[in-house]
Design a protein around this motif. Structure first.
Motif, PDB file in Angstrom:
ATOM      1  N   PHE A 148     -79.253 -33.809 -52.293  1.00  0.00           N
ATOM      2  CA  PHE A 148     -79.142 -35.251 -52.071  1.00  0.00           C
ATOM      3  C   PHE A 148     -78.272 -35.944 -53.122  1.00  0.00           C
ATOM      4  O   PHE A 148     -78.125 -37.168 -53.071  1.00  0.00           O
ATOM      5  CB  PHE A 148     -80.538 -35.887 -52.067  1.00  0.00           C
ATOM      6  N   HIS A 149     -77.696 -35.155 -54.038  1.00  0.00           N
ATOM      7  CA  HIS A 149     -76.931 -35.756 -55.133  1.00  0.00           C
ATOM      8  C   HIS A 149     -75.481 -35.282 -55.217  1.00  0.00           C
ATOM      9  O   HIS A 149     -74.659 -35.947 -55.834  1.00  0.00           O
ATOM     10  CB  HIS A 149     -77.636 -35.483 -56.467  1.00  0.00           C
ATOM     11  N   LYS A 150     -75.169 -34.137 -54.627  1.00  0.00           N
ATOM     12  CA  LYS A 150     -73.789 -33.659 -54.664  1.00  0.00           C
ATOM     13  C   LYS A 150     -73.424 -33.000 -53.341  1.00  0.00           C
ATOM     14  O   LYS A 150     -74.282 -32.648 -52.535  1.00  0.00           O
ATOM     15  CB  LYS A 150     -73.591 -32.669 -55.816  1.00  0.00           C
ATOM     16  N   GLN A 151     -72.120 -32.849 -53.121  1.00  0.00           N
ATOM     17  CA  GLN A 151     -71.619 -32.300 -51.864  1.00  0.00           C
ATOM     18  C   GLN A 151     -71.905 -30.805 -51.766  1.00  0.00           C
ATOM     19  O   GLN A 151     -71.671 -30.051 -52.707  1.00  0.00           O
ATOM     20  CB  GLN A 151     -70.111 -32.534 -51.747  1.00  0.00           C
ATOM     21  N   THR A 152     -72.431 -30.406 -50.612  1.00  0.00           N
ATOM     22  CA  THR A 152     -72.623 -28.990 -50.304  1.00  0.00           C
ATOM     23  C   THR A 152     -72.236 -28.778 -48.841  1.00  0.00           C
ATOM     24  O   THR A 152     -72.093 -29.736 -48.074  1.00  0.00           O
ATOM     25  CB  THR A 152     -74.095 -28.572 -50.487  1.00  0.00           C
ATOM     26  N   ASN A 153     -72.088 -27.533 -48.467  1.00  0.00           N
ATOM     27  CA  ASN A 153     -71.771 -27.224 -47.067  1.00  0.00           C
ATOM     28  C   ASN A 153     -73.038 -26.905 -46.277  1.00  0.00           C
ATOM     29  O   ASN A 153     -73.081 -25.964 -45.492  1.00  0.00           O
ATOM     30  CB  ASN A 153     -70.794 -26.044 -46.985  1.00  0.00           C
TER      31      ASN A 153
END
Length: 313
Positions: free
Chosen positions: A192-197
């Motif tokens: 919920f805090h950084k971009q992931t795939n």
């Protein structure tokens, strides 16, 4: 100004803009880097409904020789809703396959957008495929476990039964939208805090794009106001983009998209795409598609909202 001339202008500017994006970093980063917009603002046009029913309506015609088939799109959309609040993943992605064909049919400039959308559907399909392979591998490992009464081996066997339960969840983790959300949350795949795939983050991007296309098709199906001419598809596409998907893109991507819309074909071409001859016929077909999109969109909106995922980075 003719369509060909506008297309040439769009091509020149879009290549310059995309070249600038590449010089400043990966295009994917630019596409996804955008200011957060509150879920309240996103709901201004969160769902469009047309008050009529598809009961006893004749099936849509198949257009010979056309790659995009509106009948296939509608069939996949109508097959996606399941239970009272869920959406099956396979027909949902199949719907996007048809929408991608629709965008590609509008020319190479709009096709750039379809390529970005296709990369998102590929991410979810890859996640589902990898999960299924892992489940099959664990099932085979379980089947090779010895069936003996030795207490130590029984403990090991009981552990394999736990794996069996996990296999079941893993195998069906990507069956529907809600099962995917549950599986990825339980396995710590959503950040919920950084971009992931993750599938959830990727779904959110598709979800936003679906709202734009729903709005565009809705506007395209409207008749002209009294004393006015039908509006150009390029203008409608730009306006619906600006009030939906543009909120999630940075300045570079917004300008590139808006320039791409300049090369969009005129209305007669859209009539050919959906296998009709008049605006009134197009309105009937497009309104059916808009209703079907609305049902899918609403269910996904609720699922994402319930898990606080409408603003995933």
């Amino acid at each position: 100004m003719g369509v060909k001339f506008r297309a040439c202008v769009a091509i020149v500017f879009i290549l310059l803009l995309l070249g600038s994006l590449w010089l400043h970093g990966n295009l994917e980063d630019h596409w996804n880097t955008c200011p957060k917009v509150s879920s309240v603002k996103n709901k201004v046009l969160s769902l469009i409904r047309v008050n009529s029913s598809d009961d006893d309506v004749a099936p849509l015609r198949v257009c010979p020789g056309k790659r995009f088939q509106v009948a296939d799109l509608l069939a996949h959309l109508q097959a996606a809703p399941v239970s009272t609040n869920d959406v099956l993943l396979k027909p949902y992605l199949a719907s996007w396959d048809e929408l991608i064909k629709f965008l590609e049919a509008l020319g190479p400039m709009v096709g750039l957008i379809s390529q970005e959308i296709e990369s998102k559907t590929d991410i979810i399909r890859d996640l589902a495929q990898n999960a299924e392979k892992e489940a099959e591998k664990r099932m085979k490992d379980k089947q090779r476990m010895p069936q003996q009464s030795d207490p130590v081996l029984m403990i090991s066997h009981n552990r394999s039964l736990n794996y069996s339960k996990m296999n079941h969840r893993l195998l069906f983790g990507y069956t529907s939208i809600r099962s995917m959300i549950k599986w990825e949350l339980e396995n710590g795949l959503v950040d919920f805090h950084k971009q992931t795939n993750s599938g959830c983050r990727t779904l959110l991007r598709l979800h936003r794009a679906l709202l734009w296309l729903q709005n565009f098709l809705q506007e395209l199906g409207k008749d002209a106001s009294e004393g006015e001419h039908l509006r150009r598809p390029s203008d409608l596409c730009k306006e619906t983009y600006q009030r939906t998907l543009a909120h999630h893109h940075n300045w570079w991507v917004r300008k590139a998209a808006e320039l791409a819309f300049l090369a969009m074909p005129e209305r007669p071409y859209f009539y050919q795409l959906v296998c009709v001859e008049t605006q009134s016929e197009a309105a009937v077909v497009l309104n059916r598609v808009v209703r079907a999109i609305g049902e899918v969109y609403e269910r996904n909106e609720v699922a994402l909202q319930e898990h606080g995922m409408l603003d995933l980075p």
